[in-house]
Motif scaffolding. Structure first.
Motif, PDB file in Angstrom:
ATOM      1  N   GLY A 127       0.811  -1.216   0.000  1.00 33.44           N
ATOM      2  CA  GLY A 127       0.000   0.000   0.000  1.00 33.44           C
ATOM      3  C   GLY A 127       0.838   1.256   0.000  1.00 33.44           C
ATOM      4  N   LEU A 128       2.012   1.192  -0.632  1.00 36.91           N
ATOM      5  CA  LEU A 128       2.929   2.337  -0.614  1.00 36.91           C
ATOM      6  C   LEU A 128       3.096   2.930  -2.009  1.00 36.91           C
ATOM      7  CD1 LEU A 128       5.701   0.931   1.730  1.00 36.91           C
ATOM      8  CD2 LEU A 128       4.050   2.728   2.277  1.00 36.91           C
ATOM      9  N   GLU A 129       3.500   4.191  -2.032  1.00 35.94           N
ATOM     10  CA  GLU A 129       3.760   4.866  -3.295  1.00 35.94           C
ATOM     11  C   GLU A 129       5.066   4.347  -3.887  1.00 35.94           C
ATOM     12  OE1 GLU A 129       3.322   6.218  -0.395  1.00 35.94           O
ATOM     13  OE2 GLU A 129       1.544   7.489  -0.463  1.00 35.94           O
ATOM     14  N   THR A 130       5.138   4.266  -5.229  1.00 37.47           N
ATOM     15  CA  THR A 130       6.356   3.739  -5.867  1.00 37.47           C
ATOM     16  C   THR A 130       7.548   4.668  -5.643  1.00 37.47           C
ATOM     17  OG1 THR A 130       5.539   4.737  -7.881  1.00 37.47           O
ATOM     18  CG2 THR A 130       5.285   2.365  -7.701  1.00 37.47           C
ATOM     19  N   GLN A 146      10.710  15.629  -1.340  1.00 34.10           N
ATOM     20  CA  GLN A 146       9.686  14.856  -2.053  1.00 34.10           C
ATOM     21  C   GLN A 146       8.899  13.967  -1.079  1.00 34.10           C
ATOM     22  OE1 GLN A 146      11.302  12.240  -5.024  1.00 34.10           O
ATOM     23  NE2 GLN A 146       9.300  11.763  -5.901  1.00 34.10           N
ATOM     24  N   ILE A 147       9.638  13.344  -0.161  1.00 31.69           N
ATOM     25  CA  ILE A 147       8.980  12.466   0.828  1.00 31.69           C
ATOM     26  C   ILE A 147       8.040  13.284   1.704  1.00 31.69           C
ATOM     27  CG2 ILE A 147       9.442  11.130   2.940  1.00 31.69           C
ATOM     28  CD1 ILE A 147       9.891   9.527   0.383  1.00 31.69           C
ATOM     29  N   ASN A 148       8.475  14.483   2.095  1.00 27.77           N
ATOM     30  CA  ASN A 148       7.617  15.341   2.914  1.00 27.77           C
ATOM     31  C   ASN A 148       6.336  15.685   2.171  1.00 27.77           C
ATOM     32  OD1 ASN A 148       8.906  15.524   5.382  1.00 27.77           O
ATOM     33  ND2 ASN A 148      10.365  17.035   4.600  1.00 27.77           N
ATOM     34  N   GLU A 149       6.460  15.827   0.852  1.00 30.04           N
ATOM     35  CA  GLU A 149       5.294  16.142   0.044  1.00 30.04           C
ATOM     36  C   GLU A 149       4.328  14.955  -0.020  1.00 30.04           C
ATOM     37  OE1 GLU A 149       5.591  17.650  -4.263  1.00 30.04           O
ATOM     38  OE2 GLU A 149       6.689  19.068  -2.962  1.00 30.04           O
ATOM     39  N   ILE A 150       4.905  13.758  -0.255  1.00 28.02           N
ATOM     40  CA  ILE A 150       4.065  12.550  -0.316  1.00 28.02           C
ATOM     41  C   ILE A 150       3.419  12.292   1.050  1.00 28.02           C
ATOM     42  CG2 ILE A 150       4.078  10.063  -0.716  1.00 28.02           C
ATOM     43  CD1 ILE A 150       6.572  10.439  -2.404  1.00 28.02           C
ATOM     44  N   GLY A 151       4.164  12.660   2.084  1.00 27.28           N
ATOM     45  CA  GLY A 151       3.706  12.368   3.441  1.00 27.28           C
ATOM     46  C   GLY A 151       4.471  11.207   4.032  1.00 27.28           C
ATOM     47  N   LEU A 152       4.480  11.110   5.346  1.00 25.27           N
ATOM     48  CA  LEU A 152       5.244  10.057   5.999  1.00 25.27           C
ATOM     49  C   LEU A 152       4.589   8.694   5.762  1.00 25.27           C
ATOM     50  CD1 LEU A 152       6.309  11.720   9.363  1.00 25.27           C
ATOM     51  CD2 LEU A 152       7.478  11.658   7.173  1.00 25.27           C
ATOM     52  N   SER A 153       5.389   7.700   5.985  1.00 25.90           N
ATOM     53  CA  SER A 153       4.928   6.341   5.708  1.00 25.90           C
ATOM     54  C   SER A 153       3.785   5.953   6.637  1.00 25.90           C
ATOM     55  CB  SER A 153       6.092   5.373   5.898  1.00 25.90           C
ATOM     56  OG  SER A 153       5.608   4.066   5.945  1.00 25.90           O
ATOM     57  N   PRO A 154       2.766   5.302   6.071  1.00 26.39           N
ATOM     58  CA  PRO A 154       1.657   4.832   6.932  1.00 26.39           C
ATOM     59  C   PRO A 154       2.030   3.581   7.727  1.00 26.39           C
ATOM     60  CG  PRO A 154       1.299   4.212   4.644  1.00 26.39           C
ATOM     61  CD  PRO A 154       2.553   5.009   4.654  1.00 26.39           C
ATOM     62  N   MET A 155       3.232   3.059   7.490  1.00 26.63           N
ATOM     63  CA  MET A 155       3.606   1.783   8.127  1.00 26.63           C
ATOM     64  C   MET A 155       4.185   1.973   9.522  1.00 26.63           C
ATOM     65  SD  MET A 155       3.029  -0.302   5.564  1.00 26.63           S
ATOM     66  CE  MET A 155       3.927  -1.800   5.880  1.00 26.63           C
ATOM     67  N   LYS A 156       4.375   3.217   9.927  1.00 26.77           N
ATOM     68  CA  LYS A 156       5.061   3.460  11.207  1.00 26.77           C
ATOM     69  C   LYS A 156       4.268   2.849  12.359  1.00 26.77           C
ATOM     70  CE  LYS A 156       7.291   7.714   9.733  1.00 26.77           C
ATOM     71  NZ  LYS A 156       8.706   7.346   9.696  1.00 26.77           N
TER      72      LYS A 156
END
Lengths: 207, 751
Positions: free
Chosen positions: B709-712, B738-748
């Motif tokens: 469920g993660l962005e490529t 770029q990561i800040n724009e996508i947002g932090l990982s939902p897996m944390k």
């Protein structure tokens, strides 16, 4: 000399190159050109000639005798020495061009009515006669080289300059009557004749 | 495990102690890192600091050492403890020099340093001291294939250095192409005159040398084994087969001139049109006198056509012949034109070139030929007709006009075609078809095998891999003599087009590389580029699924299959890149000091903050050859980058196992950056294919990311050169943005 003017030269053979090497001042340098084209790119008169030095040298190596000797290229050289300064192979290009001009003139192949050639001829003739250049006669000869009518026109156009020079004492109208010569006119003429004889012998132009 | 004792040493020198809380790091090493001995020192790499570690090893029985100080690339001599497993936490180049100055950044800087300490401790706990290759082989003789200038030079250099050489030459005499030349282009002096080749003298020295054994009229019928223990069968013309045991091989099989018959448009095959080799034969026959044609007529005019059938449409070729420039031919034509001029200055010699290329001091030689009266003309030759008077149709490119030039003889400067043996791409195709049952392919395979030079009994094929245009393998950008067949080196024109001077230099280099290879094999060490490395790959065969990925992907042909179809490692062929480890889907391949675990445990040792702290964590897997030094150099130049990244050096991007990436993403990392060397035809990867394989593998990771469920964009792969220090910092900062724009990982929080 007439047989030399009509020599047939085989293409890309050494005949003409050899002739240039033997008979043209600094002609032995032509073989060392590496065809980089820096001279052609450096010449301020480049666009106004039929052939750049690079092309002239290649034409010599290609045996294009008539085209080279009748070209106006070497007559257009102003001796700015840009090409000599820049040539990576250190060819004395300006000198070679002058040598070629001289050679083609002597063979009678140089382009007729080419202004540089005409002025050089008048200058030389005046010099040989009296050991110095008679400015008045030299300029008048220049004005009248294209006929009497044109000569009058040219002279009228330059009237102001002439009168100014006379007033300033820089031009003596009496010079028209023979003019003055150097101290030993005969000596100078002998020297030039001797020099010419040596040169002709060196370059094999006399039998 | 009972005997293992783990120790961590934290250096506070070089400003580390000024900006980092060393006491806190000591605490972390003890608590999180579970180190039994933890010490800090203000100047760890000085005598006192090193003695501190040495005393602990000797008196306290420390077996595993983690040094938290500068980069692993610095102070390697001071921190050289060959009896213990060693890891390095990079606090200097990796933290204090790259994190922006000022108390605003104190918190993130300290977190970064503590993570690196934890990672260093976690790594060393999974490491073992490498024992060296158990199958080390001691044979230090070196086989040289080819008895031309390159081969003779290589054999002589080997022998003069004190090693034994075995030279195999196909023909009945030494000398090769050089023996067929009247003279060679000058190597020294005023570079004005052609010089004697020296081939006969060299051949005499080689034949008489007590340390060189020469097999004439012989070819290599089979090469089996590995570095240090090659078994070579040498087939003699008589039908006898001699056997030689050698430790390394230099392939100096040279070149063949491009076939004249393929150039009918330039008069190939017609009377009085010869190639440069043909002219040498005429010059040898004249031996300094006037050169005569085959029909006995003295040559009065000769035209040399440069780039005949070379340089594709850029040269005189039409694009259907050789695409490349052979480098030597301009110099050779200059030399040959001099043959004529020296014998008789009256001979007309015209060299028609498009670009006169005279490497080295050739410019002086060119000038000398002009001085002798050779005419050079920039021209494209369109056609040649042979016969009593040859006619060369050409376009003069300076005068911009067509002309036809007559000549008694025309010399075509054709190119060098390497004698590199079998093209492995073609081989693999044919073998696959033959295994599939094609009778035609079976015949083809036998035919192909006849063209082989080395007849290697490797599963990858009978010769070394070839490059574009069929030249033998060579790591031409970084390490010119290295091939993908360990301890087999290519030298001379078989490797790339070159003249005799370069071939001699090349052969000398290859000889020295071959000596290094036998010494490394004898010591159980890897060959270049990890020449000090004693570790070697081991496979837990009970877990192996026989998928063959490791055997196929190994760039060096180091892995065979045993009779049960399990991977069989040839340790001495192995270069320790770890590509097999990266390839293995069931993760059974590892090195003692570098494994799925040593890196995996580092990935897990990083403290990943929860999503509310808004501190992303980005994993960098950086190739130790180019990308990691580039990161270090960013530090040395004080180029700052984000403190949210955690860099782990890998042996090659090819060794990256996808489990590290899925592990990282599962434990809440927000992104993974992979940095490797340039791939493709002009690769800079030290292991040739590693970077390319990594890029290929990562191109397939998209599905895995989607499953999670993660962005490529959370996994990116970059090519980084060693000089990219500013670029690499920019890359990191851009990616963090770029990561800040996508947002932090939902897996944390789930890891």
């Amino acid at each position: 000399m007439s047989d030399m003017n009509t020599q047939a030269v085989a293409r890309y053979r050494n005949n003409f190159l050899k002739e240039v090497e033997e008979r043209v001042e600094d002609g032995h340098w032509v073989r060392m050109c590496m065809q980089c084209g820096v001279c052609a790119g450096s010449c301020p008169l480049g666009p106004h000639w039929e052939h750049s030095p690079q092309k002239i040298f290649m034409m010599i190596r290609a045996g294009k005798r008539e085209e080279v000797l009748t070209s106006d290229a070497m007559w257009m050289c102003t001796s700015c020495y840009n090409c000599i300064v820049r040539c990576p192979r250190k060819l004395p290009i300006t000198h070679i061009m002058h040598g070629l001009a001289h050679y083609s003139h002597r063979l009678g192949l140089a382009p007729k009515g080419q202004p540089t050639r005409e002025i050089a001829k008048l200058f030389w003739d005046s010099l040989v006669k009296t050991g110095r250049v008679n400015e008045l006669k030299f300029s008048l000869a220049m004005y009248f080289k294209d006929g009497f009518g044109q000569g009058i026109k040219n002279a009228m156009a330059m009237q102001g300059v002439g009168l100014g020079l006379v007033k300033a004492g820089r031009l003596n109208p009496m010079e028209i009557l023979g003019g003055h010569a150097c101290k030993d006119k005969g000596g100078i003429q002998k020297m030039i004749a001797k020099a010419q004889e040596i040169e002709n012998r060196k370059k094999g132009l006399t039998a | 495990m009972a005997d293992n004792k783990f120790a961590a040493y934290i250096c506070s020198g070089c400003g580390i102690g000024d900006v980092l809380d060393v006491k806190a790091m000591e605490k972390i090493a003890t608590k999180e890192g579970k180190m039994q001995v933890v010490r800090s020192h203000p100047f760890l790499c000085n005598e006192e600091g090193v003695q501190l570690i040495r005393d602990d090893i000797e008196k306290e029985g420390v077996t595993h050492v983690c040094i938290a100080a500068c980069s692993r690339r610095a102070k390697a001599e001071a921190f050289y403890f060959p009896t213990v497993a060693l890891s390095r936490a990079n606090l200097r180049e990796g933290v204090i020099w790259v994190v922006a100055e000022g108390s605003d950044h104190d918190e993130v800087r300290q977190e970064m340093a503590e993570d690196y300490v934890c990672m260093g401790c976690a790594e060393v706990k999974k490491m073992k001291l490498p024992a060296g290759n158990p199958n080390r082989a001691e044979n230090k003789r070196i086989l040289v294939v080819g008895g031309g200038m390159s081969g003779m030079t290589a054999a002589l250099e080997i022998a003069e250095t004190g090693y034994e050489a075995v030279l195999v030459e196909k023909t009945a005499a030494l000398g090769g192409m050089a023996a067929k030349l009247l003279k060679r282009v000058p190597f020294n002096g005023a570079y004005a005159e052609a010089q004697p080749t020296g081939a006969a003298e060299l051949a005499a020295r080689v034949s008489a040398h007590p340390k060189i054994k020469v097999h004439l009229s012989s070819t290599v019928a089979e090469t089996a084994g590995a570095p240090g223990r090659f078994q070579v069968k040498i087939a003699q013309e008589s039908g006898n087969v001699a056997e030689e045991a050698v430790g390394a091989i230099v392939q100096a099989t040279g070149f063949t001139p491009y076939d004249l018959a393929k150039l009918p448009e330039l008069g190939g095959g017609q009377a009085n049109v010869v190639d440069q080799a043909g002219l040498e034969a005429l010059a040898m026959a004249a031996n300094g006198g006037a050169i005569k044609r085959a029909d006995g007529k003295e040559v009065k005019s000769v035209v040399f056509v440069q780039c005949a059938g070379q340089r594709g449409s850029g040269g005189n070729g039409s694009g259907q012949h050789l695409e490349y420039c052979s480098g030597h031919c301009c110099g050779t034509s200059i030399k040959q034109a001099m043959y004529f001029k020296d014998a008789n200055p009256e001979v007309d010699t015209v060299v028609m070139y498009q670009d006169l290329r005279v490497p080295g001091m050739g410019e002086d030689f060119y000038r000398s030929a002009q001085n002798k009266g050779v005419i050079f003309t920039k021209a494209k030759v369109d056609g040649v007709t042979g016969g009593d008077t040859c006619q060369v149709r050409m376009k003069d490119l300076i005068l911009d006009e067509e002309a036809t030039v007559d000549a008694d003889l025309v010399v075509l400067a054709t190119g060098q075609v390497p004698n590199a043996g079998v093209n492995l791409d073609q081989w693999t195709e044919v073998v696959t078809a033959a295994e599939g049952g094609s009778e035609e392919a079976k015949v083809q395979k036998i035919e192909l095998q006849k063209g082989s030079v080395l007849n290697l009994s490797y599963r990858q094929g009978p010769d070394m891999p070839q490059f574009k245009y069929g030249f033998a393998d060579s790591h031409f950008i970084c390490f010119p003599y290295e091939t993908r067949r360990t301890a087999i080196y290519a030298a001379g024109p078989v490797r790339r087009p070159m003249d005799m001077f370069q071939a001699i230099e090349d052969a000398t280099g290859a000889a020295l590389k071959a000596i290094q290879a036998v010494e490394n094999a004898a010591a159980g060490r890897a060959a270049h580029p990890r020449a000090w490395d004693l570790s070697f790959p081991q496979a837990r065969l009970e877990g192996c699924t026989q998928c063959k990925r490791c055997t196929v992907e190994c760039p060096f042909g180091a892995i065979d299959e045993d009779e049960r179809r399990f991977p069989l490692f040839n340790e001495s062929r192995c270069r320790r890149c770890g590509t097999c480890m990266g390839a293995c889907p069931v993760r059974v391949i590892s090195f003692e000091n570098y494994s799925v675990d040593t890196v995996g445990s580092q990935v897990k040792a990083v403290n990943v903050p929860d999503e509310f702290e808004e501190k992303p964590r980005i994993l960098i897997l950086a190739c130790e050859n180019d990308a990691y030094p580039a990161l270090d150099m960013a530090g040395i130049q004080r180029i700052t980058y984000s403190a949210f990244v955690r860099a782990i050096p890998v042996r090659c991007l090819g060794s990256v196992n996808t489990i590290w990436i899925t592990d990282a993403l599962n434990s809440g990392y927000d992104g993974v950056m992979m940095m490797g060397c340039k791939k493709g035809d002009d690769y800079q990867c030290h292991f040739v294919k590693g970077s390319e394989l990594a890029h290929y593998r990562m191109s397939k990771i998209g599905d895995t990311l989607k499953q999670l469920g993660l962005e490529t964009e959370r996994v990116v792969t970059h090519e980084v050169a060693i000089t990219d220090n500013a670029r690499v910092a920019q890359m990191i900062n851009d990616y963090v943005a770029q990561i800040n724009e996508i947002g932090l990982s939902p897996m944390k929080g789930f890891g």
